[in-house]
Motif scaffolding. Structure first.
Motif, PDB file in Angstrom:
ATOM      1  N   GLU A 138      -5.144  -0.349  -9.171  1.00  0.00           N
ATOM      2  CA  GLU A 138      -4.076  -1.238  -9.702  1.00  0.00           C
ATOM      3  C   GLU A 138      -4.399  -2.443 -10.165  1.00  0.00           C
ATOM      4  O   GLU A 138      -3.652  -3.035 -11.108  1.00  0.00           O
TER       5      GLU A 138
ATOM      6  N   LEU B  79       0.860  -1.141   0.058  1.00  0.00           N
ATOM      7  CA  LEU B  79       0.051  -0.148  -0.070  1.00  0.00           C
ATOM      8  C   LEU B  79       0.898   1.212  -0.068  1.00  0.00           C
ATOM      9  O   LEU B  79       0.486   2.283  -0.505  1.00  0.00           O
TER      10      LEU B  79
ATOM     11  N   VAL C 117      -7.270   6.535   0.486  1.00  0.00           N
ATOM     12  CA  VAL C 117      -6.668   6.803  -0.834  1.00  0.00           C
ATOM     13  C   VAL C 117      -5.817   5.577  -1.263  1.00  0.00           C
ATOM     14  O   VAL C 117      -5.812   5.088  -2.616  1.00  0.00           O
ATOM     15  N   ARG C 118      -4.906   5.094  -0.292  1.00  0.00           N
ATOM     16  CA  ARG C 118      -4.220   3.900  -0.753  1.00  0.00           C
ATOM     17  C   ARG C 118      -4.660   2.721  -1.298  1.00  0.00           C
ATOM     18  O   ARG C 118      -4.424   1.982  -2.025  1.00  0.00           O
TER      19      ARG C 118
ATOM     20  N   SER D  13      -5.985   3.313  -4.421  1.00  0.00           N
ATOM     21  CA  SER D  13      -5.261   3.176  -5.506  1.00  0.00           C
ATOM     22  C   SER D  13      -4.739   1.670  -5.939  1.00  0.00           C
ATOM     23  O   SER D  13      -4.921   1.337  -6.821  1.00  0.00           O
ATOM     24  N   ARG D  14      -4.781   1.049  -4.951  1.00  0.00           N
ATOM     25  CA  ARG D  14      -4.342  -0.350  -4.901  1.00  0.00           C
ATOM     26  C   ARG D  14      -5.490  -1.092  -5.617  1.00  0.00           C
ATOM     27  O   ARG D  14      -5.156  -2.008  -6.538  1.00  0.00           O
TER      28      ARG D  14
ATOM     29  N   GLY E 181       3.004   3.661  -1.171  1.00  0.00           N
ATOM     30  CA  GLY E 181       3.213   4.225  -2.570  1.00  0.00           C
ATOM     31  C   GLY E 181       2.475   3.809  -3.726  1.00  0.00           C
ATOM     32  O   GLY E 181       2.525   3.856  -4.856  1.00  0.00           O
ATOM     33  N   ALA E 182       1.196   3.239  -3.211  1.00  0.00           N
ATOM     34  CA  ALA E 182       0.409   2.634  -4.294  1.00  0.00           C
ATOM     35  C   ALA E 182      -0.279   3.959  -4.936  1.00  0.00           C
ATOM     36  O   ALA E 182      -0.466   3.822  -6.241  1.00  0.00           O
ATOM     37  N   GLU E 183      -0.211   5.104  -4.385  1.00  0.00           N
ATOM     38  CA  GLU E 183      -0.776   6.237  -5.078  1.00  0.00           C
ATOM     39  C   GLU E 183       0.102   6.574  -6.349  1.00  0.00           C
ATOM     40  O   GLU E 183      -0.097   7.109  -7.070  1.00  0.00           O
ATOM     41  N   ASP E 184       1.252   6.694  -5.701  1.00  0.00           N
ATOM     42  CA  ASP E 184       2.628   6.992  -6.816  1.00  0.00           C
ATOM     43  C   ASP E 184       2.286   5.979  -8.252  1.00  0.00           C
ATOM     44  O   ASP E 184       2.600   6.413  -9.120  1.00  0.00           O
ATOM     45  N   ARG E 185       2.358   4.927  -7.914  1.00  0.00           N
ATOM     46  CA  ARG E 185       2.292   3.781  -8.807  1.00  0.00           C
ATOM     47  C   ARG E 185       1.267   4.006  -9.713  1.00  0.00           C
ATOM     48  O   ARG E 185       1.379   3.941 -10.992  1.00  0.00           O
ATOM     49  N   LEU E 186       0.061   4.316  -9.109  1.00  0.00           N
ATOM     50  CA  LEU E 186      -1.241   4.625  -9.838  1.00  0.00           C
ATOM     51  C   LEU E 186      -0.849   5.817 -11.188  1.00  0.00           C
ATOM     52  O   LEU E 186      -1.350   5.625 -12.124  1.00  0.00           O
ATOM     53  N   LEU E 187      -0.363   6.863 -10.150  1.00  0.00           N
ATOM     54  CA  LEU E 187      -0.176   7.829 -11.276  1.00  0.00           C
ATOM     55  C   LEU E 187       0.725   7.709 -12.540  1.00  0.00           C
ATOM     56  O   LEU E 187       0.542   8.127 -13.481  1.00  0.00           O
TER      57      LEU E 187
ATOM     58  N   ILE F  36       1.198   4.711 -13.800  1.00  0.00           N
ATOM     59  CA  ILE F  36       0.572   3.784 -14.666  1.00  0.00           C
ATOM     60  C   ILE F  36      -0.422   4.768 -15.498  1.00  0.00           C
ATOM     61  O   ILE F  36      -0.284   4.539 -16.864  1.00  0.00           O
ATOM     62  N   TYR F  37      -1.159   5.556 -15.091  1.00  0.00           N
ATOM     63  CA  TYR F  37      -1.842   6.609 -15.935  1.00  0.00           C
ATOM     64  C   TYR F  37      -1.276   7.517 -16.591  1.00  0.00           C
ATOM     65  O   TYR F  37      -1.733   8.494 -17.136  1.00  0.00           O
TER      66      TYR F  37
ATOM     67  N   LEU G  49      -7.218  12.635 -11.944  1.00  0.00           N
ATOM     68  CA  LEU G  49      -7.039  11.315 -12.767  1.00  0.00           C
ATOM     69  C   LEU G  49      -8.507  10.776 -12.626  1.00  0.00           C
ATOM     70  O   LEU G  49      -9.078  10.211 -13.389  1.00  0.00           O
TER      71      LEU G  49
ATOM     72  N   GLN H 140      -5.096   6.165   4.284  1.00  0.00           N
ATOM     73  CA  GLN H 140      -5.311   4.798   4.093  1.00  0.00           C
ATOM     74  C   GLN H 140      -6.163   4.525   2.992  1.00  0.00           C
ATOM     75  O   GLN H 140      -5.861   3.744   2.192  1.00  0.00           O
TER      76      GLN H 140
ATOM     77  N   GLN I 153      -3.465  15.750  -8.178  1.00  0.00           N
ATOM     78  CA  GLN I 153      -3.458  14.813  -9.479  1.00  0.00           C
ATOM     79  C   GLN I 153      -4.163  13.593  -9.279  1.00  0.00           C
ATOM     80  O   GLN I 153      -4.841  13.348 -10.571  1.00  0.00           O
ATOM     81  N   LEU I 154      -4.184  12.933  -8.265  1.00  0.00           N
ATOM     82  CA  LEU I 154      -5.255  11.821  -8.134  1.00  0.00           C
ATOM     83  C   LEU I 154      -6.504  12.124  -8.442  1.00  0.00           C
ATOM     84  O   LEU I 154      -7.270  11.429  -9.025  1.00  0.00           O
TER      85      LEU I 154
ATOM     86  N   SER J 123       0.061  10.647 -15.643  1.00  0.00           N
ATOM     87  CA  SER J 123      -0.250  12.076 -15.495  1.00  0.00           C
ATOM     88  C   SER J 123       0.654  12.573 -14.517  1.00  0.00           C
ATOM     89  O   SER J 123       1.057  12.067 -13.558  1.00  0.00           O
TER      90      SER J 123
ATOM     91  N   LYS K  20       0.068  15.951  -5.110  1.00  0.00           N
ATOM     92  CA  LYS K  20      -0.192  14.682  -5.689  1.00  0.00           C
ATOM     93  C   LYS K  20      -1.726  14.265  -5.537  1.00  0.00           C
ATOM     94  O   LYS K  20      -2.134  13.552  -6.555  1.00  0.00           O
TER      95      LYS K  20
END
Lengths: 265, 312
Positions: B230, A252, B222-223, B226-227, A254-260, A262-263, B275, B220, B271-272, A265, B268
């Motif tokens: 993913e 979890l 948000v993560r 995101s997961r 850095g999941a948001e970094d990976r998501l950004l 992937i897409y 997106l 948490q 951005q999220l 942006s 960030k």
């Protein structure tokens, strides 16, 4: 020595075909079918736990293994640490044991005297027996009645290496490899009839599996991590050690970094 | 019946379509013979067929076709015996469905309790009993029963998820999160569970009053979202939650003003959120388009409302 280029001719009595080749084949098929039903009857599926405490004992170990394997992909560090401490504590104190914490340190029951463990071992033995006994019986039957007959000629040439495979029981040096002895025909049937059984009994012998599958709504509930003769307490201690040395990282983070990423942006 | 796995099970129309296949499936099921010589010639006694019958039973009960449901139960108990654990639970389910009033349900509950006294590890009946307690409007009892159940069967995903839902319905969000985390531990790649956990974290974040708590939970959340995205591309629920959670977290940052020890920097988050918004717009466009397949329309409508409100 067999003369090159000439064909060996052996006049076979047609009775050989009716009274040896066919009987062996039919007997092999029938025993195969019979053996299948015998194994279905004898097979004891891994027994579900008899009591709630026993089920807890089994699944507590699976839970630890799950935590060890999946924690990185599932939970955050704080959630992992509380679970880890809880499980290690339980493993070490023996609270998950069937008999409770007091039963720790007692000598392991002799697997010969414990009926449950006995049954597990018997199950393995029964499976082996169902294979072995018919094989020995039929082989001795063929040896007693049909030894030494040459019953079949293959329609294609073979190298000399096949001689021991195709002509067991016939001790002639000069015989062409294409002739097959009765004992060898038995072996060929033994190993080669699998597809016939699949045709007769259904694919992967499904008849037996359906009933088992239906019997358990939750296949995981009956899984038993403890083999016969294994001591739950020892396995708990080992699992506790495994958990203790586990370094936790969380997918979890850095999941948001990976998501950004992937897409893009 | 292969459609059961591909269509949305919570879509009533799909359920009805399945229930209407009842005659053909039942005819197939009744022609099965398991005795040796006949088993070669009659239709195959396959696992899939019996799973189909079970699915059909659920579909018939949901679409009100009690007679077909009864036939399903009969076929299953003919094949596997009336004392098969799973068949017993299915029969109980049928009886619950046709029960007239609460009194009838209570007698069924007593039956379950009796069965459990004889065989305390009867998992399917255990679950039915808890479900019945829940439908009788006794969530506290259901929770107590489930806690006992997961103590003995700690690797049962279904039970953990149900426990999480029950806790959530009672407002115990942190317990609900714990329970669902246990379920995720068993199936770490279930994106729907990750998204659900995100929703729970979001709820915990919105109901809390302490600033650091709020931020912790929302981060948490948000993560988690995101997961889940993913793991599953174009996951509508994930994007929906991501948009809500990241915007909420931005709000929490700005209201806290000082001590900017944010784990996810505000840029960030923006951005999220952008997106998520653009993705949601794309999904809505695609699903409301002329060639869209019949998906879950309520979800799309909810997304449209969210997008409209954020614009306005």
């Amino acid at each position: 020595m067999a003369v090159q280029g000439t064909e060996q001719v052996i006049h076979r009595d047609p009775a050989l075909f009716y009274w040896i080749l066919l009987p062996i084949t039919i007997v092999m098929i029938l025993t195969g079918v019979l053996r299948h039903y015998a194994t279905v009857l004898l097979a004891s599926p891994s027994k579900p736990p008899a009591t709630l405490l026993e089920s807890r004992e089994r699944q507590a170990l699976i839970r630890g293994i799950n935590l060890r394997n999946n924690a990185a992909a599932a939970i955050s560090s704080s959630a992992f640490n509380t679970r880890k401490e809880y499980l290690i504590d339980g493993y070490k104190k023996g609270t998950f044991l069937r008999g409770g914490a007091e039963s720790r340190g007692q000598a392991a029951p002799n697997p010969m005297s414990d009926p449950a463990a006995m049954e597990g071992m018997m199950g393995m033995m029964k499976g082996n027996m169902a294979m072995m006994i018919p094989q020995t019986l039929i082989m001795s039957w063929i040896n007693a009645f049909f030894a030494g007959f040459v019953i079949l000629k293959l329609p294609f040439p073979l190298t000399i290496r096949f001689k021991s495979m195709l002509q067991s029981g016939v001790m002639t040096r000069d015989l062409d490899v294409r002739w097959v002895s009765s004992l060898s025909w038995y072996f060929l049937c033994l190993f080669g009839l699998q597809s016939v059984f699949i045709f007769i009994l259904g694919n992967e012998n499904s008849a037996s599996q359906v009933a088992q599958q239906m019997a358990q709504a939750n296949p995981g509930a009956t899984a038993n991590p403890f083999g016969p003769g294994q001591e739950p307490d020892k396995m708990f201690q080992a699992e506790a050690e495994n958990l203790e040395v586990l370094e936790h990282w969380s997918v979890l983070d850095g999941a948001e970094d990976r998501l950004l990423q992937i897409y893009g942006s | 019946m292969a459609t059961t796995s591909t269509t949305n099970p919570s879509d009533p129309a799909a359920v009805l379509r399945i229930a209407q296949k009842a005659p053909s499936v039942l005819a197939k099921a009744s022609s099965v013979s398991t005795i040796f010589p006949a088993s070669i010639f009659s239709s195959a006694d396959s696992t899939e067929l019996w799973q189909d019958v079970e699915q059909l039973l659920y579909a018939c009960l949901r679409s009100g076709d009690d007679e077909s449901a009864f036939l399903c139960v009969e076929r299953l108990s003919d094949r596997f015996g009336a004392d098969n654990e799973r068949v017993m639970a299915l029969r109980g389910l049928y009886q619950e469905a046709v029960a007239k009033d609460d009194a009838a349900l209570r007698t069924i509950l007593e039956d379950y309790t009796k069965v459990l006294q004889e065989n305390p590890i009867h998992v399917p009946i255990h679950k039915r009993r808890i479900a019945l307690l829940k439908s009788l409007g006794r969530p506290q009892d259901a929770i107590a029963g489930l806690v006992e159940f997961v103590d003995s069967f700690p690797t049962d995903i279904e039970a953990w998820c149900e426990l999480s839902d029950l806790y959530e319905s009672q407002g115990h969000i942190s317990q609900a999160i714990f329970s669902l985390e246990e379920a995720v531990l068993i199936t770490p790649h279930a994106w729907n569970l990750h998204a659900r956990l995100g929703e729970l974290e979001y709820m915990a974040g919105t109901s809390s009053s302490d600033h650091s708590e709020i931020r912790k939970h929302l981060t948490q959340a948000v993560r988690r979202f995101s997961r889940s995205i993913e793991l599953c591309d174009d996951y509508l629920r994930g994007f929906y939650g991501l948009k809500l959670a990241s915007e909420k977290l931005l709000g929490a940052y700005s209201s806290a003003k000082a001590n900017a020890d944010s784990t996810i920097p505000p840029e960030k988050l923006q951005q999220l959120s952008r997106l998520a918004t653009s993705k949601l717009e794309a999904i809505v466009k695609e699903r409301t388009g002329p060639r869209s397949s019949a998906g879950n329309e309520s979800e799309v409508i909810a997304v449209q409302q969210l997008l409209n409100s954020s614009k306005g």
